[in-house]
Design a protein around this motif. Sequence first.
Motif, short mmCIF file in Angstrom:
data_model
loop_
_atom_site.label_atom_id
_atom_site.label_comp_id
_atom_site.label_asym_id
_atom_site.label_seq_id
_atom_site.Cartn_x
_atom_site.Cartn_y
_atom_site.Cartn_z
N LEU A 27 0.84 -1.20 0.00
CA LEU A 27 0.00 0.00 0.00
C LEU A 27 0.87 1.25 0.00
CD1 LEU A 27 -2.93 -0.68 2.50
CD2 LEU A 27 -3.13 0.06 0.13
N LYS A 28 1.90 1.24 0.83
CA LYS A 28 2.80 2.39 0.93
C LYS A 28 3.48 2.66 -0.41
CE LYS A 28 5.05 5.46 3.43
NZ LYS A 28 4.94 6.68 2.71
N LYS A 29 3.86 1.61 -1.12
CA LYS A 29 4.48 1.79 -2.44
C LYS A 29 3.47 2.32 -3.46
CE LYS A 29 7.98 -1.74 -1.86
NZ LYS A 29 8.35 -3.12 -2.15
N GLN A 30 2.21 1.88 -3.34
CA GLN A 30 1.18 2.32 -4.27
C GLN A 30 0.79 3.78 -4.05
OE1 GLN A 30 -0.27 0.59 -6.78
NE2 GLN A 30 0.89 -1.27 -6.39
N ILE A 31 0.97 4.27 -2.80
CA ILE A 31 0.59 5.64 -2.45
C ILE A 31 1.83 6.31 -1.85
CG2 ILE A 31 -1.13 7.06 -1.26
CD1 ILE A 31 -2.71 4.39 -0.81
#
Length: 94
Positions: A27-31
């Motif tokens: 999630l952190k990589k996606q956002i």
Amino acid sequence: MTVIGSKWRAVILWHILKEPHIRYSRLKKQIPNISDKILAQELHCLLENALIERIAFAQVPPRVEYIPTERGRSLQEILIKLCEWGKKMGRDFK
């Protein structure tokens, strides 16, 4: 709107709906523009509102995944429409 109306909640839910069983690091990589603190707070809010579930696996190293609930999945069509509207109208906004 209070449930998904923050700056990040709809975005986070969108990514969880697109990729069920998503881990925090993914999630952190996606956002990338979201801070760890805000991501954790927003995930907590989505959990409190029963839009997502948190699955913790008893293993070393610990592993946690987030999945949409039926209630969260019920927002998928709304988020798709909002996304389409944003793409269509985005060029009109300053």
